[in-house]
Write a protein that holds these residues in place. Structure first.
Motif, PDB file in Angstrom:
ATOM      1  N   HIS A   1      12.566  22.983  12.297  1.00 61.01           N
ATOM      2  CA  HIS A   1      11.154  22.674  12.542  1.00 61.01           C
ATOM      3  C   HIS A   1      11.079  21.342  13.255  1.00 61.01           C
ATOM      4  O   HIS A   1      12.109  20.734  13.589  1.00 61.01           O
ATOM      5  N   ASP A   2       9.873  20.870  13.509  1.00 63.32           N
ATOM      6  CA  ASP A   2       9.712  19.564  14.141  1.00 63.32           C
ATOM      7  C   ASP A   2      10.397  18.496  13.302  1.00 63.32           C
ATOM      8  O   ASP A   2      10.201  18.419  12.083  1.00 63.32           O
TER       9      ASP A   2
ATOM     10  N   ILE B   1      20.475  14.858  10.855  1.00 68.13           N
ATOM     11  CA  ILE B   1      19.871  15.909  11.676  1.00 68.13           C
ATOM     12  C   ILE B   1      19.420  17.066  10.804  1.00 68.13           C
ATOM     13  O   ILE B   1      18.298  17.586  10.935  1.00 68.13           O
ATOM     14  N   VAL B   2      20.283  17.472   9.883  1.00 63.67           N
ATOM     15  CA  VAL B   2      19.948  18.577   8.985  1.00 63.67           C
ATOM     16  C   VAL B   2      18.766  18.203   8.093  1.00 63.67           C
ATOM     17  O   VAL B   2      17.832  18.988   7.894  1.00 63.67           O
TER      18      VAL B   2
ATOM     19  N   THR C   1      15.651  21.058   6.576  1.00 65.48           N
ATOM     20  CA  THR C   1      15.216  21.209   5.186  1.00 65.48           C
ATOM     21  C   THR C   1      13.844  21.872   5.153  1.00 65.48           C
ATOM     22  O   THR C   1      12.929  21.483   5.877  1.00 65.48           O
ATOM     23  N   GLY C   2      13.735  22.869   4.299  1.00 69.70           N
ATOM     24  CA  GLY C   2      12.509  23.652   4.216  1.00 69.70           C
ATOM     25  C   GLY C   2      12.593  24.950   4.984  1.00 69.70           C
ATOM     26  O   GLY C   2      11.784  25.850   4.756  1.00 69.70           O
ATOM     27  N   ASP C   3      13.577  25.071   5.879  1.00 65.95           N
ATOM     28  CA  ASP C   3      13.773  26.309   6.633  1.00 65.95           C
ATOM     29  C   ASP C   3      15.136  26.911   6.282  1.00 65.95           C
ATOM     30  O   ASP C   3      15.247  27.723   5.378  1.00 65.95           O
ATOM     31  N   LEU C   4      16.171  26.492   6.983  1.00 65.21           N
ATOM     32  CA  LEU C   4      17.502  26.998   6.678  1.00 65.21           C
ATOM     33  C   LEU C   4      17.983  26.511   5.321  1.00 65.21           C
ATOM     34  O   LEU C   4      18.642  27.238   4.581  1.00 65.21           O
TER      35      LEU C   4
END
Length: 507
Positions: free
Chosen positions: A392-393, A486-487, A492-495
């Motif tokens: 995400h952004d 970066i992660v 976080t919150g998606d993958l």
């Protein structure tokens, strides 16, 4: 020779697949056990007629941010929390909420307090997707001992813009809003939510739950949406999660259920549900184990016998016990286990003194060739690619947080690549085995976050290979910190559910 290399490559690949599956299974198993324990504790609490939501108020750490919001000081006063007004203006005291609370079925807020002067008590609340509401004069505070009980169903507050606010329903924020004269103190002992009528509990001896969610995530989400629209939802539904779901899916569904039914009994498919209160081990047990561990560390630190054949095994066990106890033992939740933190720190000190005795080191911080930096940093473009594909952004982490993470990455990689790697070399293990063991241990230090553990396993495989090739630590630590930031900022919150580890992963 070619057939041997092919066999070795296939064996290595199969080992990696097996480790990834084992990590996924471990994470899901620990999550299922945690959900089952939470449901059993909730059921026992309700059956015993105890408050489902209560807040002991005895020290500043029992409040959000460990302080008052406004002109007031907070200090411990025996078994109470003393809050002293500085200028007579209202201040806020935040009650920590790890999840939403059901004020529809538990509408009575009881506060055990003692005031130095007469005053008033307000309340601030917020429900999901609603503005923050304030009721300035929810109750009066009389000088002396007070047991204030607020019927929250009767509170009609105002938003910050002055518009009318309905009484709280499912609340995600609760703050006390006292208003006392300057210099006067309010002593608090406990706050709790109560029900005027005990809610009906499900018959957990029957085979059928109130709701059984589908193994298909989209279908399960649709079931939750439809079930939340029923006219008179039960206060304590019994809900079964789908079988064979990953840890992230189990927790995602739990988080979607809680805003509708904060008191729901949420259990994995196939798990039995019996009332069982969560019983913590006596505090002396943790301190006794910690003391025994410290004695062992001290004894071996004073006997640096490198000639002892079993010494590398002993050093590995001693160095890894502290970190794995704190993280894998789920000792890091809302509050840190003090014995666990001491054991973690003692393990690092033991490793440091052991490394100092083994100088000169076979590794260095800085690299001398461009390849020493280029190879470890090759994972950074991959992390960016994952962010672009699944993220995400980006959320900027902040310079202070980034620098802290660099230090944390240096510590982790030093422990894995300098300390653990040296012991594996002393055992004369093949390089491929060393790489696999180092990567596996690095993954375990992120238990029980399954997706994070899998990413850490794959990343550390590469970084361990880079280290054995170059013996340079700082390039790997910088690559580790860069990929992690970066992660954290974009995935976080998606993958990934989060970067939280230990018991914090379940929050």
């Amino acid at each position: 020779m070619d057939s041997r290399r092919l066999l070795a490559a296939v064996s290595f690949a199969l080992t990696m697949v097996l480790l990834l599956l084992l990590i996924q299974s471990l994470s899901a198993w620990m999550t299922r056990m945690q959900l089952q324990q939470d449901a059993a504790h909730t059921l026992a609490t309700l059956r015993n007629g105890q408050p489902l939501w209560q807040w002991p108020l005895r020290q500043p750490g029992d409040l959000i941010a460990s302080r008052a919001f406004g002109q007031a000081t907070v200090a411990r006063d025996g078994d109470q929390l003393r809050v002293t007004s500085l200028d007579g203006s209202p201040y806020d005291l935040g009650l920590p909420l790890s999840q939403a609370v059901d004020i529809v079925h538990w509408p009575l807020l009881r506060l055990h307090a003692q005031s130095d002067a007469n005053g008033i008590l307000g309340l601030i609340w917020q429900s999901e997707d609603q503005a923050t509401c304030l009721k300035v004069d929810a109750a009066t505070l009389s000088k002396g001992a007070n047991e204030v009980t607020l019927d929250l169903r009767q509170l009609h507050g105002q938003t910050t813009t002055g518009s009318a606010c309905p009484p709280p329903g499912i609340a995600t924020l609760l703050r006390l809003h006292p208003h006392l004269p300057a210099g006067s103190s309010l002593r608090l002992n406990k706050a709790e939510l109560l029900a005027d009528i005990a809610p009906a509990l499900p018959d957990t001896s029957s085979a059928a739950a109130s709701l059984t969610l589908s193994s298909d995530l989209a279908t399960a989400q649709s079931q939750i949406a439809q079930w939340s629209k029923q006219a008179n939802p039960p206060a304590v539904p019994w809900i079964r999660l789908p079988a064979d779901a990953h840890a992230e899916t189990l927790l995602a569904l739990r988080d979607q259920l809680r805003p509708h039914w904060p008191a729901a009994l949420i259990v994995p498919a196939g798990a039995t549900l019996t009332a069982k209160a969560r019983v913590a081990l006596p505090i002396w047990t943790s301190w006794a184990l910690c003391s025994a561990y410290l004695l062992l560390l001290t004894w071996f630190a004073l006997r640096p016998s490198a000639a002892w054949p079993a010494r590398p095994w002993v050093d590995l066990a001693l160095v890894l016990t502290g970190p794995l106890w704190l993280i894998g033992g789920l000792q890091w939740g809302l509050h840190l286990s003090i014995p666990g933190v001491i054991a973690f720190a003692a393990a690092l000190l033991y490793a440091m003194q052991a490394e100092l005795r083994l100088r000169p080191w076979s590794w260095q911080w800085l690299g001398h060739h461009w390849g020493d930096w280029l190879w470890p940093l090759a994972l950074v473009p991959m992390a960016i690619g994952l962010w672009l594909l699944f993220g995400h952004d980006a959320v900027h982490p902040g310079l202070r947080h980034a620098m802290t993470y660099v230090g944390w990455a240096c510590l982790q990689q030093w422990l894995m690549l300098a300390v653990v790697s040296r012991r594996l070399e002393q055992l004369r293990w093949p390089r491929a085995a060393q790489v696999v063991v180092i990567a596996s241990l690095f993954a375990l230090l992120h238990t029980p976050n399954g997706m994070l553990m899998q990413l850490c396993l794959l990343a550390e495989l590469w970084w361990a290979w880079c280290f054995l090739r170059s013996r340079c630590l700082l390039p790997i630590a910088m690559a580790h910190a860069s990929c992690a930031l970066i992660v954290e900022s974009g995935l976080t919150g998606d993958l990934l559910r989060s970067l939280e580890i230990s018991a914090r992963f379940f929050l």
